[in-house]
Design a protein around this motif. Structure first.
Motif, PDB file in Angstrom:
ATOM      1  N   ARG A 154      -0.867  19.737  -1.297  1.00  0.00           N
ATOM      2  CA  ARG A 154      -0.349  18.582  -0.552  1.00  0.00           C
ATOM      3  C   ARG A 154       0.341  17.578  -1.470  1.00  0.00           C
ATOM      4  O   ARG A 154       0.595  16.448  -1.074  1.00  0.00           O
ATOM      5  CB  ARG A 154      -1.486  17.917   0.224  1.00  0.00           C
ATOM      6  CG  ARG A 154      -2.140  18.872   1.215  1.00  0.00           C
ATOM      7  CD  ARG A 154      -3.261  18.259   2.031  1.00  0.00           C
ATOM      8  NE  ARG A 154      -3.905  19.285   2.853  1.00  0.00           N
ATOM      9  CZ  ARG A 154      -4.796  19.043   3.803  1.00  0.00           C
ATOM     10  NH1 ARG A 154      -5.164  17.788   4.055  1.00  0.00           N
ATOM     11  NH2 ARG A 154      -5.324  20.032   4.503  1.00  0.00           N
ATOM     12  N   SER A 155       0.658  17.991  -2.684  1.00  0.00           N
ATOM     13  CA  SER A 155       1.316  17.114  -3.654  1.00  0.00           C
ATOM     14  C   SER A 155       2.825  17.165  -3.465  1.00  0.00           C
ATOM     15  O   SER A 155       3.363  17.975  -2.692  1.00  0.00           O
ATOM     16  CB  SER A 155       0.958  17.537  -5.076  1.00  0.00           C
ATOM     17  OG  SER A 155       1.494  18.826  -5.345  1.00  0.00           O
ATOM     18  N   ILE A 156       3.530  16.308  -4.217  1.00  0.00           N
ATOM     19  CA  ILE A 156       4.993  16.249  -4.128  1.00  0.00           C
ATOM     20  C   ILE A 156       5.630  17.581  -4.499  1.00  0.00           C
ATOM     21  O   ILE A 156       6.706  17.925  -4.006  1.00  0.00           O
ATOM     22  CB  ILE A 156       5.529  15.106  -5.041  1.00  0.00           C
ATOM     23  CG1 ILE A 156       7.006  14.833  -4.768  1.00  0.00           C
ATOM     24  CG2 ILE A 156       5.291  15.411  -6.497  1.00  0.00           C
ATOM     25  CD1 ILE A 156       7.303  14.249  -3.423  1.00  0.00           C
ATOM     26  N   GLN A 166       2.244  11.087   3.845  1.00  0.00           N
ATOM     27  CA  GLN A 166       0.921  10.676   3.362  1.00  0.00           C
ATOM     28  C   GLN A 166       0.837   9.205   2.928  1.00  0.00           C
ATOM     29  O   GLN A 166      -0.165   8.543   3.221  1.00  0.00           O
ATOM     30  CB  GLN A 166       0.464  11.598   2.226  1.00  0.00           C
ATOM     31  CG  GLN A 166       0.080  12.993   2.710  1.00  0.00           C
ATOM     32  CD  GLN A 166      -0.268  13.928   1.575  1.00  0.00           C
ATOM     33  OE1 GLN A 166      -1.432  14.156   1.273  1.00  0.00           O
ATOM     34  NE2 GLN A 166       0.755  14.449   0.919  1.00  0.00           N
ATOM     35  N   PRO A 167       1.860   8.626   2.260  1.00  0.00           N
ATOM     36  CA  PRO A 167       1.752   7.206   1.920  1.00  0.00           C
ATOM     37  C   PRO A 167       1.739   6.292   3.150  1.00  0.00           C
ATOM     38  O   PRO A 167       1.197   5.196   3.099  1.00  0.00           O
ATOM     39  CB  PRO A 167       3.008   6.951   1.068  1.00  0.00           C
ATOM     40  CG  PRO A 167       3.408   8.289   0.544  1.00  0.00           C
ATOM     41  CD  PRO A 167       3.047   9.241   1.641  1.00  0.00           C
ATOM     42  N   PHE A 168       2.323   6.752   4.257  1.00  0.00           N
ATOM     43  CA  PHE A 168       2.435   5.935   5.466  1.00  0.00           C
ATOM     44  C   PHE A 168       1.219   6.094   6.378  1.00  0.00           C
ATOM     45  O   PHE A 168       0.706   5.110   6.915  1.00  0.00           O
ATOM     46  CB  PHE A 168       3.698   6.298   6.240  1.00  0.00           C
ATOM     47  CG  PHE A 168       4.966   6.122   5.456  1.00  0.00           C
ATOM     48  CD1 PHE A 168       5.574   4.870   5.367  1.00  0.00           C
ATOM     49  CD2 PHE A 168       5.552   7.187   4.793  1.00  0.00           C
ATOM     50  CE1 PHE A 168       6.732   4.688   4.638  1.00  0.00           C
ATOM     51  CE2 PHE A 168       6.719   7.017   4.056  1.00  0.00           C
ATOM     52  CZ  PHE A 168       7.308   5.767   3.974  1.00  0.00           C
ATOM     53  N   ILE A 169       0.804   7.323   6.594  1.00  0.00           N
ATOM     54  CA  ILE A 169      -0.317   7.617   7.497  1.00  0.00           C
ATOM     55  C   ILE A 169      -1.315   8.517   6.756  1.00  0.00           C
ATOM     56  O   ILE A 169      -1.369   9.726   7.003  1.00  0.00           O
ATOM     57  CB  ILE A 169       0.171   8.268   8.814  1.00  0.00           C
ATOM     58  CG1 ILE A 169       1.199   9.383   8.546  1.00  0.00           C
ATOM     59  CG2 ILE A 169       0.753   7.220   9.739  1.00  0.00           C
ATOM     60  CD1 ILE A 169       1.564  10.196   9.779  1.00  0.00           C
ATOM     61  N   ASP A 216       0.819  -1.210   0.000  1.00  0.00           N
ATOM     62  CA  ASP A 216       0.000   0.000   0.000  1.00  0.00           C
ATOM     63  C   ASP A 216       0.854   1.262   0.000  1.00  0.00           C
ATOM     64  O   ASP A 216       0.565   2.216  -0.742  1.00  0.00           O
ATOM     65  CB  ASP A 216      -0.925   0.000   1.224  1.00  0.00           C
ATOM     66  CG  ASP A 216      -1.876   1.182   1.228  1.00  0.00           C
ATOM     67  OD1 ASP A 216      -2.726   1.255   0.319  1.00  0.00           O
ATOM     68  OD2 ASP A 216      -1.768   2.039   2.129  1.00  0.00           O
ATOM     69  N   VAL A 217       1.901   1.281   0.809  1.00  0.00           N
ATOM     70  CA  VAL A 217       2.786   2.456   0.855  1.00  0.00           C
ATOM     71  C   VAL A 217       3.453   2.661  -0.507  1.00  0.00           C
ATOM     72  O   VAL A 217       3.540   3.786  -1.007  1.00  0.00           O
ATOM     73  CB  VAL A 217       3.832   2.307   1.974  1.00  0.00           C
ATOM     74  CG1 VAL A 217       4.890   3.397   1.879  1.00  0.00           C
ATOM     75  CG2 VAL A 217       3.163   2.345   3.341  1.00  0.00           C
ATOM     76  N   GLN A 218       3.907   1.560  -1.115  1.00  0.00           N
ATOM     77  CA  GLN A 218       4.542   1.659  -2.415  1.00  0.00           C
ATOM     78  C   GLN A 218       3.559   2.190  -3.471  1.00  0.00           C
ATOM     79  O   GLN A 218       3.900   3.041  -4.301  1.00  0.00           O
ATOM     80  CB  GLN A 218       5.061   0.280  -2.839  1.00  0.00           C
ATOM     81  CG  GLN A 218       6.082   0.298  -3.945  1.00  0.00           C
ATOM     82  CD  GLN A 218       7.452   0.763  -3.485  1.00  0.00           C
ATOM     83  OE1 GLN A 218       8.291   1.092  -4.316  1.00  0.00           O
ATOM     84  NE2 GLN A 218       7.700   0.796  -2.193  1.00  0.00           N
ATOM     85  N   PHE A 219       2.336   1.678  -3.427  1.00  0.00           N
ATOM     86  CA  PHE A 219       1.305   2.114  -4.361  1.00  0.00           C
ATOM     87  C   PHE A 219       0.985   3.599  -4.173  1.00  0.00           C
ATOM     88  O   PHE A 219       0.915   4.371  -5.142  1.00  0.00           O
ATOM     89  CB  PHE A 219       0.047   1.271  -4.150  1.00  0.00           C
ATOM     90  CG  PHE A 219      -1.159   1.754  -4.905  1.00  0.00           C
ATOM     91  CD1 PHE A 219      -1.217   1.653  -6.283  1.00  0.00           C
ATOM     92  CD2 PHE A 219      -2.245   2.302  -4.221  1.00  0.00           C
ATOM     93  CE1 PHE A 219      -2.338   2.097  -6.981  1.00  0.00           C
ATOM     94  CE2 PHE A 219      -3.357   2.749  -4.913  1.00  0.00           C
ATOM     95  CZ  PHE A 219      -3.407   2.647  -6.293  1.00  0.00           C
TER      96      PHE A 219
END
Length: 541
Positions: free
Chosen positions: A506-508, A485-488, A31-34
Motif C-alpha cells: 500500500r506504499s507509493i 490514504q492521506p485524505f481518508i 494532516d494531509v500534508q504530513f
C-alpha cells in the motif's frame, strides 16, 4: 519540483471556547500534508497545540467561575485533543504554551532580542482590542452610535489605554520584510499569491510602527513574566509564535535542528500579519533562520452566511462524524474548499459525498467482487499480470485481441490516470486538494462507464475478456485507494482490504497500474462485507 518540508504546523488554538470548523480545517490541511510526506518516506514532524495565555483567557476563566486560568484551559484542552482524535489528525507533538520548556524559550528569545538592541521601554497609548490582543492606530478606529469604539480591521471593540510597555523595533525590519515578500514562484514565502501581494502592497505603502510586546502585570497577570521585570508580562503574540520552536527544540539549539527551518506554517487569514510580519522580524532580530513558508487559508461560511452563535448556524465538527463518518467529512471538506477563497459549508455536500462513495466507488467494488457475480478477481489479476505490467501493455493487448472496441475509452482512462499521477506532488505542495479529489472521482466515473459499456456480466463473454475488464476496474480502484490514504486513512484501507491488497503493498511504490500481482485472491468470497454502508445514523441539524 517538490518543496522540501520536514515540519508542518497548525496555528496553536486559543482555548477560550470549544473548537469549531475553522480549527478542523487548519488541522486537516496539515494532516494531509504530513501524511503525504510520510507516505513518500520523508522524516517529518507535525506540531499543533493550544495558546493558553492572555487577557481573553484571563477574563473567560473568571466569567466561567474559575479562579485559576490554568484550571480553565485544562478543562478545554481535552476538547481540542478529542477533535484531533475524532478526525484522525496524526500530529507528532501537541504543544501547550503553559509548558515550562516553552516558557523558557520565550524568555530566551526575549533576552536575545534585547541583547541585540531590538527591545526598549517606553510609554504607550492607543486603542486596544481584548479580542484581538493588539493595539490599533487612531486611523482604524470608529465611534459607534452606542458610544463604543470599533476597529475597522476586525470590527471588534477597542478601548483607549496609556501605560508603560516594552517595545520591539518592528520598524527596523520594513525593508527586510519587503524583500522577503517580494520573492515569487517556488521561492515565495507566502502562499497563495493573492495573500503575498496583499502583504507586500501594505508594506510598501504603510510604515511599520514599533510593536508593544508587554503589558503591565497588574492588568495582565495570566502571562509569562518579562525577564528581570516581573511588573511586566510578555505580550501574547511574542509568547504564542515561539511555540513553533518550542515544539522542536530549545531555542539555543534550533539552528542545528534537522526539522527547522524546513517548516510550513498553516494559518487562517485572520492571523496573517502576526505570522508574516511579527514572526519573521522576531527571528531576524535573534539572527535565527526563518521557516520555509506560510500557507494562509480563508474562512468558512455556513450556507453562505458568516457563522454566529446568535444565528444558530455554527457548524460543530464533533457532531458531523455521528451521521457521516470521519473520513467522509474529511473528504467532503477538502473536496469543497480552496485555501485562497472563503468556503461555504453545506450539509448537502457531505451527504452527497457519502452517497458517491456508496453508489460509485463502493458499488463498483461490490459489482466486481460480489460472490453472486461469478467474477473472480484473483484469477483476473493472476491471468492478466502474466503479460501485462503497465497501462501501455494493457492497451496494446486489448487492441490486439479486441480491435476497434472500447480502445478510446481505455486510452481516456489512462490519460486521466497519468494526469493525476504527474500533477499529484505539485498539487499537494500548493494545497490544491480539491483538484486531486475531483480527479479521483473522474477516474471512478470513467471506470463505471467502462463497466457499463463492456458488460462483463454478459454470459457470452469469454473469461479472458471478462478478466481483463475486472482487472482494469479493480486495479484503478486499488491505485486510487493508495493515493487516497492521506485524505481518508481509514476508509482507503477498508477499500484495499475489500480487494485483498496486502498491507505491505500500500506504499507509493505500488500506486502504479499493474504493479501488484498478488491481490484479490479471496475478494469474491461471500463472507466479505461492503467497504462502506449505505445506512447511517439519524441526526438532527
Amino acid at each position: 519540483m517538490s518543496l522540501l518540508c520536514r515540519h508542518i504546523t497548525t496555528p496553536i488554538f486559543y482555548p477560550n471556547a470549544s473548537p469549531h470548523l475553522g480549527h478542523l480545517y487548519s488541522s486537516l490541511l496539515a494532516d494531509v500534508q504530513f501524511r503525504w510526506n510520510r507516505f513518500k518516506g520523508s522524516d517529518t514532524k507535525f506540531t499543533t497545540g493550544t495558546d493558553e495565555h492572555g487577557l481573553k483567557i484571563q477574563q473567560a476563566a473568571l466569567k466561567n467561575g474559575f479562579k485559576d486560568p490554568l484550571q480553565f484551559v485544562d478543562s478545554l484542552v481535552p476538547q481540542f485533543k478529542q477533535l484531533d482524535e475524532n478526525y484522525a489528525i496524526n500530529y507528532t507533538t501537541f504543544i501547550r504554551t503553559t509548558q515550562q520548556n516553552h516558557i523558557d524559550n520565550v524568555k530566551r528569545l526575549w533576552e536575545i532580542c534585547q541583547e541585540e538592541g531590538y527591545i526598549y521601554e517606553d510609554t504607550h497609548q492607543g486603542w486596544y482590542s481584548v479580542s484581538d490582543e493588539t493595539f490599533y492606530p487612531e486611523s482604524k478606529v470608529v465611534k459607534q452610535d452606542n458610544g463604543k469604539y470599533l476597529n475597522t480591521e476586525t470590527n471588534n471593540e477597542v478601548t483607549f489605554h496609556q501605560e508603560i510597555n516594552y517595545f520591539f523595533k518592528l520598524s527596523a525590519f520594513q525593508e527586510q520584510l519587503i524583500d522577503l515578500h517580494s520573492k515569487t514562484g517556488s521561492g515565495a514565502w507566502v502562499y497563495p499569491e493573492s495573500k503575498r501581494i496583499q502583504l507586500l502592497n501594505e508594506l510598501k505603502t504603510t510604515p511599520l510602527q514599533d510593536l508593544s510586546i508587554s503589558r503591565p502585570s497588574e492588568r495582565l497577570s495570566w502571562a509569562i513574566p518579562v525577564p528581570n521585570d516581573p511588573k511586566q508580562s510578555v505580550y501574547v503574540w511574542f509568547d504564542a509564535l515561539t511555540n513553533y520552536i518550542s515544539a522542536l527544540s530549545p531555542i539555543d539549539n534550533i539552528s542545528t535542528n534537522q526539522y527547522w527551518p524546513h517548516t510550513t506554517h498553516i494559518i487562517g487569514k485572520d492571523i496573517m500579519k502576526f505570522h508574516c510580519w511579527y514572526w519573521p522580524s522576531f527571528l531576524m532580530a535573534a539572527q535565527l533562520p526563518l521557516p520555509r513558508r506560510v500557507v494562509v487559508h480563508d474562512h468558512w461560511l455556513s450556507h453562505g452566511v458568516k457563522m454566529s452563535k446568535s444565528l444558530g448556524n455554527v457548524i460543530d465538527p464533533m457532531t458531523l462524524t455521528k451521521k457521516y463518518g470521519r473520513d467522509i467529512v474529511r473528504w467532503a471538506i477538502l473536496e469543497n474548499s480552496q485555501v485562497e477563497h472563503d468556503n461555504n459549508f453545506k450539509y448537502d455536500d457531505v451527504a452527497k459525498c457519502r452517497s458517491m462513495f456508496v453508489s460509485k466507488w463502493g458499488n463498483l467494488i461490490n459489482r466486481c467482487c460480489n460472490a453472486k457475480s461469478k467474477f473472480n478477481l484473483g484469477r483476473a489479476v493472476t491471468q492478466t499480470c502474466q503479460n501485462i505490467y503497465n497501462e501501455v501493455d494493457f492497451v496494446q493487448a486489448w487492441e490486439a485481441q479486441y480491435p476497434d472496441t472500447e480502445t478510446h475509452q481505455l486510452e481516456s482512462i489512462f490519460v486521466q490516470l497519468r494526469l493525476l499521477q504527474d500533477q499529484f506532488d505539485m498539487r499537494m505542495d500548493y494545497f490544491q486538494y480539491n483538484h486531486i479529489l475531483r480527479d479521483i472521482w473522474k477516474l471512478i466515473d470513467q471506470i463505471n462507464l467502462f463497466i457499463q459499456t463492456t458488460k462483463p456480466w454478459d454470459r457470452i463473454l469469454p473469461h479472458v475478456k471478462q478478466d481483463k475488464i475486472i482487472f482494469l476496474a479493480m486495479d484503478i480502484c486499488r491505485v486510487m485507494a493508495i493515493y487516497s490514504q492521506p485524505f481518508i486513512p481509514q476508509l482507503s484501507n477498508l477499500l484495499l482490504d475489500r480487494i485483498d491488497v496486502s498491507p505491505e503493498n500500500r506504499s507509493i511504490k505500488y500506486a502504479i497500474f499493474g504493479s501488484d500481482h498478488s491481490y484479490g485472491l479471496d475478494a469474491n468470497d461471500a463472507s466479505k462485507s461492503v467497504p462502506i454502508q449505505r445506512e447511517v445514523a439519524d441526526y438532527e441539524y
